[in-house]
Enzyme design. Sequence first.
Site, PDB file in Angstrom:
ATOM      1  N   GLN A  39      -5.729   3.261  16.016  1.00 12.16           N
ATOM      2  CA  GLN A  39      -6.860   2.552  15.424  1.00 12.16           C
ATOM      3  C   GLN A  39      -7.899   2.251  16.500  1.00 12.16           C
ATOM      4  OE1 GLN A  39      -7.253   2.311  12.357  1.00 12.16           O
ATOM      5  NE2 GLN A  39      -5.475   1.575  11.219  1.00 12.16           N
TER       6      GLN A  39
ATOM      7  N   ASP B 267      -3.402   4.325  -1.996  1.00  7.79           N
ATOM      8  CA  ASP B 267      -4.407   4.785  -1.036  1.00  7.79           C
ATOM      9  C   ASP B 267      -4.361   6.303  -0.908  1.00  7.79           C
ATOM     10  OD1 ASP B 267      -6.372   4.673   0.906  1.00  7.79           O
ATOM     11  OD2 ASP B 267      -4.995   4.187   2.531  1.00  7.79           O
ATOM     12  N   LEU B 268      -4.891   6.990  -1.922  1.00  8.74           N
ATOM     13  CA  LEU B 268      -4.850   8.456  -1.899  1.00  8.74           C
ATOM     14  C   LEU B 268      -6.129   9.057  -1.357  1.00  8.74           C
ATOM     15  CD1 LEU B 268      -2.973   9.328  -5.219  1.00  8.74           C
ATOM     16  CD2 LEU B 268      -2.075   9.116  -2.897  1.00  8.74           C
ATOM     17  N   LYS B 269      -7.132   8.235  -1.157  1.00  7.43           N
ATOM     18  CA  LYS B 269      -8.404   8.694  -0.566  1.00  7.43           C
ATOM     19  C   LYS B 269      -8.874  10.000  -1.212  1.00  7.43           C
ATOM     20  CE  LYS B 269      -7.702   6.526   3.978  1.00  7.43           C
ATOM     21  NZ  LYS B 269      -6.346   5.980   3.941  1.00  7.43           N
ATOM     22  N   LEU B 270      -9.047   9.958  -2.530  1.00  6.36           N
ATOM     23  CA  LEU B 270      -9.441  11.170  -3.246  1.00  6.36           C
ATOM     24  C   LEU B 270     -10.840  11.622  -2.836  1.00  6.36           C
ATOM     25  CD1 LEU B 270      -8.160  10.205  -6.827  1.00  6.36           C
ATOM     26  CD2 LEU B 270      -6.954  11.501  -5.063  1.00  6.36           C
ATOM     27  N   HIS B 271     -11.002  12.930  -2.677  1.00 10.69           N
ATOM     28  CA  HIS B 271     -12.272  13.496  -2.237  1.00 10.69           C
ATOM     29  C   HIS B 271     -12.324  14.941  -2.720  1.00 10.69           C
ATOM     30  CE1 HIS B 271     -15.234  14.033   1.425  1.00 10.69           C
ATOM     31  NE2 HIS B 271     -15.780  14.319   0.263  1.00 10.69           N
ATOM     32  N   ASP B 272     -13.058  15.182  -3.811  1.00  9.94           N
ATOM     33  CA  ASP B 272     -13.152  16.538  -4.376  1.00  9.94           C
ATOM     34  C   ASP B 272     -14.378  16.571  -5.271  1.00  9.94           C
ATOM     35  OD1 ASP B 272     -12.497  19.157  -5.326  1.00  9.94           O
ATOM     36  OD2 ASP B 272     -10.373  18.724  -5.020  1.00  9.94           O
TER      37      ASP B 272
ATOM     38  N   ARG C 262       1.901  -1.076  10.806  1.00  8.38           N
ATOM     39  CA  ARG C 262       2.910  -1.128  11.872  1.00  8.38           C
ATOM     40  C   ARG C 262       3.228  -2.509  12.406  1.00  8.38           C
ATOM     41  NH1 ARG C 262      -0.155   3.902  14.510  1.00  8.38           N
ATOM     42  NH2 ARG C 262      -1.779   2.883  13.284  1.00  8.38           N
TER      43      ARG C 262
ATOM     44  N   PRO D  92     -16.637  16.136  -8.573  1.00  8.00           N
ATOM     45  CA  PRO D  92     -16.531  15.052  -9.560  1.00  8.00           C
ATOM     46  C   PRO D  92     -15.560  15.331 -10.706  1.00  8.00           C
ATOM     47  CG  PRO D  92     -18.821  15.352  -8.925  1.00  8.00           C
ATOM     48  CD  PRO D  92     -18.050  16.448  -8.260  1.00  8.00           C
ATOM     49  N   ASN D  93     -15.599  16.543 -11.250  1.00  5.66           N
ATOM     50  CA  ASN D  93     -14.746  16.856 -12.397  1.00  5.66           C
ATOM     51  C   ASN D  93     -13.259  16.767 -12.052  1.00  5.66           C
ATOM     52  OD1 ASN D  93     -14.530  17.822 -15.154  1.00  5.66           O
ATOM     53  ND2 ASN D  93     -13.693  19.690 -14.235  1.00  5.66           N
ATOM     54  N   THR D  94     -12.897  17.196 -10.848  1.00  9.35           N
ATOM     55  CA  THR D  94     -11.496  17.165 -10.411  1.00  9.35           C
ATOM     56  C   THR D  94     -11.039  15.730 -10.165  1.00  9.35           C
ATOM     57  OG1 THR D  94     -11.730  19.348  -9.458  1.00  9.35           O
ATOM     58  CG2 THR D  94      -9.915  18.032  -8.619  1.00  9.35           C
TER      59      THR D  94
ATOM     60  N   THR E  44     -11.030   3.364   9.887  1.00  9.13           N
ATOM     61  CA  THR E  44     -10.980   2.427  11.015  1.00  9.13           C
ATOM     62  C   THR E  44     -10.542   3.119  12.316  1.00  9.13           C
ATOM     63  OG1 THR E  44      -8.891   1.744  10.044  1.00  9.13           O
ATOM     64  CG2 THR E  44     -10.726   0.245   9.816  1.00  9.13           C
TER      65      THR E  44
ATOM     66  N   LYS F 206       0.832  -1.191   0.000  1.00 15.24           N
ATOM     67  CA  LYS F 206       0.000   0.000   0.000  1.00 15.24           C
ATOM     68  C   LYS F 206       0.868   1.244   0.000  1.00 15.24           C
ATOM     69  CE  LYS F 206      -1.894   2.409   3.158  1.00 15.24           C
ATOM     70  NZ  LYS F 206      -2.695   3.409   3.823  1.00 15.24           N
TER      71      LYS F 206
ATOM     72  N   ARG G  28      -4.545  -6.263  13.871  1.00  8.50           N
ATOM     73  CA  ARG G  28      -3.558  -6.398  14.949  1.00  8.50           C
ATOM     74  C   ARG G  28      -3.467  -7.859  15.373  1.00  8.50           C
ATOM     75  NH1 ARG G  28      -2.591  -2.177  13.260  1.00  8.50           N
ATOM     76  NH2 ARG G  28      -2.492  -0.140  14.285  1.00  8.50           N
TER      77      ARG G  28
HETATM   78  O1  C5P Z   1      -0.212   0.668  10.987  1.00  6.32           O
HETATM   79  P1  C5P Z   1      -1.607   0.227  10.664  1.00  6.32           P
HETATM   80  O2  C5P Z   1      -1.743  -1.274  10.480  1.00  6.32           O
HETATM   81  O3  C5P Z   1      -2.645   0.802  11.584  1.00  6.32           O
HETATM   82  O4  C5P Z   1      -1.867   0.858   9.216  1.00  6.32           O
HETATM   83  C1  C5P Z   1      -3.087   0.788   8.559  1.00  6.32           C
HETATM   84  C2  C5P Z   1      -2.980   1.470   7.237  1.00  6.32           C
HETATM   85  O5  C5P Z   1      -4.269   1.416   6.626  1.00  6.32           O
HETATM   86  C3  C5P Z   1      -2.599   2.946   7.310  1.00  6.32           C
HETATM   87  O6  C5P Z   1      -1.735   3.196   6.219  1.00  6.32           O
HETATM   88  C4  C5P Z   1      -3.907   3.704   7.135  1.00  6.32           C
HETATM   89  O7  C5P Z   1      -3.758   4.900   6.391  1.00  6.32           O
HETATM   90  C5  C5P Z   1      -4.743   2.723   6.322  1.00  6.32           C
HETATM   91  N1  C5P Z   1      -6.190   2.835   6.454  1.00  6.32           N
HETATM   92  C6  C5P Z   1      -6.859   2.705   7.662  1.00  6.32           C
HETATM   93  N2  C5P Z   1      -8.229   2.814   7.708  1.00  6.32           N
HETATM   94  C7  C5P Z   1      -8.927   3.032   6.577  1.00  6.32           C
HETATM   95  C8  C5P Z   1      -8.251   3.150   5.343  1.00  6.32           C
HETATM   96  C9  C5P Z   1      -6.866   3.034   5.323  1.00  6.32           C
HETATM   97  O8  C5P Z   1      -6.231   2.460   8.677  1.00  6.32           O
HETATM   98  N3  C5P Z   1     -10.249   3.073   6.603  1.00  6.32           N
END
Ligand code: C5P
Length: 234
Positions: free
Chosen positions: A190, A59-64, A211, A66-68, A119, A32, A181
């Site tokens: 989290q 995972d850029l989580k785009l949010h803008d 992590r 629609p056209n952008t 999360t 990722k 985890r």
């Molecule tokens: O270190 P950890 O296991 O918590 O990392 C989770 C990864 O998943 C992070 O890069 C975080 O940005 C991503 N993520 C998240 N929850 C979401 C979407 C992505 O924790 N809903």
Amino acid sequence: MNKDVIIALDFPTLEDTINFLEKFGDEKLFVKVGMELYLQNGPVVLKKIKSLGHKVFLDLKLHDIPNTVYGATKGLAQFKVDILTVHGAGGYEMLAAAKRGMIEGGSVETNVIAITQLTSTSEKQVKEEQLVGVSLEESVINYAKLAKKAGLDGVVSSVWEAKVIKENCGEEFLKVTPGIRLETDEVGDQKRVATPERAACEGSTHIVVGRSITKAKNPLEVYNLIKKQFTKKY
Ligand code: C5P
């Protein structure tokens, strides 16, 4: 469907990333690339990781508007990433525009998926900060159905919503779940966490682990353990 463990490469530089990937030898991974790595280093990261034969979840989580978002995904299509994220909160039109941009940019094979609720978000935050009048689970289901209707390929949620997303959106709809985890790990920031076994039982198609692997003394060993637990038949 293949069940994959995706390693979150939350590193500041490409050098740190490559040093980390070297610990896995010839193993082909699904990784990722998120904001931390991409925004400081740019597309070179994608090209390098792809050239090493790894799959990429961008995972850029785009949010803008629609056209952008359409313009962004159309441009990103050239990198042929395996999965790209946009925010479900952007709405139906934005979600549809994201997928359309990816297709018109030439990458039908990229799965565009929507973030439902992070999360790290709790039930309390949904009520008190977002002022959402339904439960966290209902909000997640709502975004999952919206994403499906807009032609997206799946969603990101916590493990605890995977089953209900499957019931509403089907087996093939991707259920990518971070917040993983091991029993012995610290939870950190989290909130809705689960073990790899629990993710497998609840129907996650992909788990995202950061992590627990990146901070481990022996990342390959922990990765193999997590993979074994997630792909075992329960
Ligand atoms: O270190 P950890 O296991 O918590 O990392 C989770 C990864 O998943 C992070 O890069 C975080 O940005 C991503 N993520 C998240 N929850 C979401 C979407 C992505 O924790 N809903």
